[in-house]
Design an enzyme around this catalytic site. Structure first.
Site, PDB file in Angstrom:
ATOM      1  N   LYS A  28       0.794  -1.077  -0.189  1.00 13.31           N
ATOM      2  CA  LYS A  28      -0.058  -0.077  -0.073  1.00 13.31           C
ATOM      3  C   LYS A  28       0.835   1.396   0.166  1.00 13.31           C
ATOM      4  O   LYS A  28       0.382   2.340  -0.545  1.00 13.31           O
ATOM      5  CB  LYS A  28      -0.869  -0.210   1.188  1.00 13.31           C
ATOM      6  CG  LYS A  28      -2.133  -1.020   1.307  1.00 13.31           C
ATOM      7  CD  LYS A  28      -3.058  -0.920   2.268  1.00 13.31           C
ATOM      8  CE  LYS A  28      -3.987  -1.813   1.979  1.00 13.31           C
ATOM      9  NZ  LYS A  28      -3.721  -3.557   2.140  1.00 13.31           N
ATOM     10  N   HIS A  81     -14.060  -4.881   9.168  1.00 15.19           N
ATOM     11  CA  HIS A  81     -13.367  -4.328   7.935  1.00 15.19           C
ATOM     12  C   HIS A  81     -13.479  -5.468   6.762  1.00 15.19           C
ATOM     13  O   HIS A  81     -12.621  -5.342   5.906  1.00 15.19           O
ATOM     14  CB  HIS A  81     -11.913  -4.088   8.120  1.00 15.19           C
ATOM     15  CG  HIS A  81     -11.823  -3.026   9.139  1.00 15.19           C
ATOM     16  ND1 HIS A  81     -11.893  -1.689   8.872  1.00 15.19           N
ATOM     17  CD2 HIS A  81     -11.321  -3.064  10.299  1.00 15.19           C
ATOM     18  CE1 HIS A  81     -11.670  -1.026  10.199  1.00 15.19           C
ATOM     19  NE2 HIS A  81     -11.427  -1.855  10.945  1.00 15.19           N
ATOM     20  N   ARG A 141      -6.963  -8.640  -8.518  1.00 22.23           N
ATOM     21  CA  ARG A 141      -7.487 -10.049  -8.746  1.00 22.23           C
ATOM     22  C   ARG A 141      -9.188  -9.953  -9.083  1.00 22.23           C
ATOM     23  O   ARG A 141      -9.586  -8.827  -8.752  1.00 22.23           O
ATOM     24  CB  ARG A 141      -7.500 -10.828  -7.562  1.00 22.23           C
ATOM     25  CG  ARG A 141      -7.916 -10.281  -6.412  1.00 22.23           C
ATOM     26  CD  ARG A 141      -7.951 -11.115  -4.995  1.00 22.23           C
ATOM     27  NE  ARG A 141      -8.301 -10.400  -3.719  1.00 22.23           N
ATOM     28  CZ  ARG A 141      -9.403 -10.036  -3.361  1.00 22.23           C
ATOM     29  NH1 ARG A 141     -10.425 -10.042  -4.013  1.00 22.23           N
ATOM     30  NH2 ARG A 141      -9.546  -9.354  -2.155  1.00 22.23           N
ATOM     31  N   GLU A 166      -2.459   7.440   7.962  1.00 22.93           N
ATOM     32  CA  GLU A 166      -3.532   7.972   7.066  1.00 22.93           C
ATOM     33  C   GLU A 166      -4.592   8.902   7.889  1.00 22.93           C
ATOM     34  O   GLU A 166      -4.917   8.536   9.039  1.00 22.93           O
ATOM     35  CB  GLU A 166      -3.863   7.432   5.898  1.00 22.93           C
ATOM     36  CG  GLU A 166      -5.056   6.357   6.238  1.00 22.93           C
ATOM     37  CD  GLU A 166      -5.460   5.720   4.926  1.00 22.93           C
ATOM     38  OE1 GLU A 166      -4.704   6.059   3.658  1.00 22.93           O
ATOM     39  OE2 GLU A 166      -6.422   5.307   4.880  1.00 22.93           O
TER      40      GLU A 166
END
Length: 510
Positions: free
Chosen positions: A116, A235, A292, A200
């Protein structure tokens, strides 16, 4: 075109790919572990090969065993499905080295988007909007404190190699930051073998919206519309729909163009998904790219009329995309429910075991992608996803009503499932109004379930009769059978009232 494809996966996605192979006239090869010997994907495939013990590291994650089967079977391509090796750049390269086509992006694209932090660096150079924060892993708690103070609390700590909520922590105050960072790094190392964590800005009440992209090996890249994925637990996505209730044509075009820019910056080919966070003002920010096929791909297939697995295979075989961006049309609305073997009444604890009865929904606008069947024993060794139930309608209201009807037709006996959760979601006023964000499901589960109005004694009587006929000993032993349908014999075993009546009638008794 390929002559034979090995599916390096199991469950419903393996069945999905096998069906696509059959439609394209391609032979399919399944692989299975000890506990999957009787699985549906093994029964459906043209050939099946045993690859080891239940532990994924000894079977579905074992490069050498899977490539050995490809060689023995003569497979000229491998489809990884999702999960397991689907986003493993080393495996993609190993396929290339072995002379087998990997149906997916290149190893280089995977490596770029798999981290990421590296993805954020590349997207920054490409001018893609992303959430404020660091584009490199944090070197110390002091650095984390400085960045957090600059961008403002709350902040989100995320594992660079992460996914599925692993290595992720929401931090509201400076005092929480250091212990949260240590916990995130530790979990990231255990889950991914990589301690790298970045920070973040946490967007309050965001929506999670993703854009499906597809790129061939001749430089053509298109977007196929968005999916609303805001209904999540821990999540993990639970229910997805397309199109999103808040995305209009202009927003879709802008998000799609950014998604295509992301894919091109990564040199991406085949099917992929660009994920965004969307704030309350409809500003969207790049989150990550999944390299994917997604679990929720059926909703995109239904609204576009395109078969993504067919297209994946054709692109991997070197064909050009058979359409251009302006040819893509979105029609109707689709919603997908992920059916898991888990107990909603016991904190969603996994519920493995034998499926003793399976009543399947059907009818207009209903699609099932399933890896289960009656009599199959669900193992505890893998993800508990059993099937996906998808409802399609001309609009969102019709899709909801069709899916609600289908959920009431769906019954899985012998194990617990989360079907009841979807019945609750689809009848919730906020869901029906499209008032969604990533905290929606947590709020719903904390609220008191609505009272069930008006019983259905005739349904209960019929169900009791079915169970008494199918398994009288179990039904009576658990106190579930109607007292009028069963009784005890002299040795304590259950007697069937239905059989008693049949015997009496056959003897001419009244």
């Amino acid at each position: 075109m390929f002559k034979k494809i090995l599916i390096a996966n199991r469950g419903e996605i393996a069945v999905r790919v096998i069906r696509a192979c059959r439609e394209l006239g391609i032979a399919s090869v399944a692989v299975y572990s000890d506990v999957d010997r009787a699985s549906l994907h093994v029964r459906k495939a043209d050939e099946a090969y045993h690859i080891g013990s239940p532990a994924a590291a000894e079977s579905y994650l074992n490069f050498a065993k899977i490539l050995n089967v490809a060689k023995r079977s003569g497979a000229d391509a491998i489809h990884p499905g999702y999960g397991f090796l689907s986003e493993n750049a080393k495996f993609a390269q190993a396929c290339v080295d072995a002379g087998v086509k990997f149906i997916g992006p290149t190893a280089a694209s995977m490596e770029m988007m798999g981290s990421k932090t590296r993805a954020r660096q590349e997207m920054e150079r490409a001018g893609v909007p992303f959430v404020p924060g660091t584009s490199k892993g944090l070197e110390s708690a002091e650095q984390a404190e400085q960045v957090a103070a600059k961008i403002g609390y709350p902040v989100m700590l995320k594992a660079a190699a992460g996914g599925g909520g692993k290595g992720m922590r929401l931090v509201h105050t400076p005092e929480e930051l250091k212990p949260a960072l240590e916990a995130a790094q530790s979990e990231a190392e255990r889950s991914f073998g990589d301690r790298e964590v970045y920070v973040e800005k946490a967007i309050i009440n965001p929506r999670h919206i993703e854009m499906q992209v597809l790129a061939d090996e001749h430089g053509n890249t298109v977007y196929l519309g968005e999916r609303e994925c805001s209904i999540q637990r821990r999540h993990q996505k639970v229910l997805e729909e397309s199109p999103s209730p808040i995305v209009d044509a202009d927003m879709r075009r802008r998000m799609g163009e950014v998604a295509v820019r992301v894919a091109r910056a990564a040199g991406y080919t085949n099917a992929g998904t660009v994920e965004f966070l969307v704030d309350e003002d409809k500003n969207f920010y790049f989150l990550e790219m999944n390299t994917r096929l997604q679990v929720e791909h059926p909703v995109t297939e239904l609204i576009t009329g395109l078969d993504l697995v067919h297209l994946q295979i054709r692109v991997a075989a070197g064909e050009k995309l058979p359409f251009r961006q302006e040819d893509v049309r979105i029609r109707g609305h689709a919603i997908e429910c992920r059916i898991y073997a888990e107990d909603p009444d016991n904190n969603y604890f996994p519920s493995p075991g034998k499926i003793t009865l399976l009543l399947l929904p059907s009818g207009p606008g209903i699609r099932r992608d399933s890896g289960m069947y009656e009599g199959w024993t669900v193992p505890i060794d893998y993800d508990p996803l059993l099937a996906k139930l998808i409802g399609y309608g001309t609009d969102r209201t019709q899709a909801i009503s069709r899916l609600t009807r289908a959920l009431h037709e769906y019954f899985v006996g012998g194990i617990k499932t989360n079907i009841s959760l979807f019945r609750r979601i689809l009848t919730d006023a906020d869901f029906q109004a499209g008032r969604l964000d990533t905290g929606y499901l947590d709020r719903l589960l904390k609220s008191k379930p609505p009272e069930v109005r008006g019983g259905h004694p005739e349904v209960a009587a019929i169900a009791a009769g079915i169970f008494a006929i199918l398994d009288p000993g179990s039904a009576a032993g658990n106190g579930n059978a109607s007292p009028n349908l069963g009784s005890r014999t002299g040795d304590g075993t259950a007697a069937s009232g239905w059989k008693r009546v049949a015997r009496a009638e056959s003897l001419g008794q009244k």
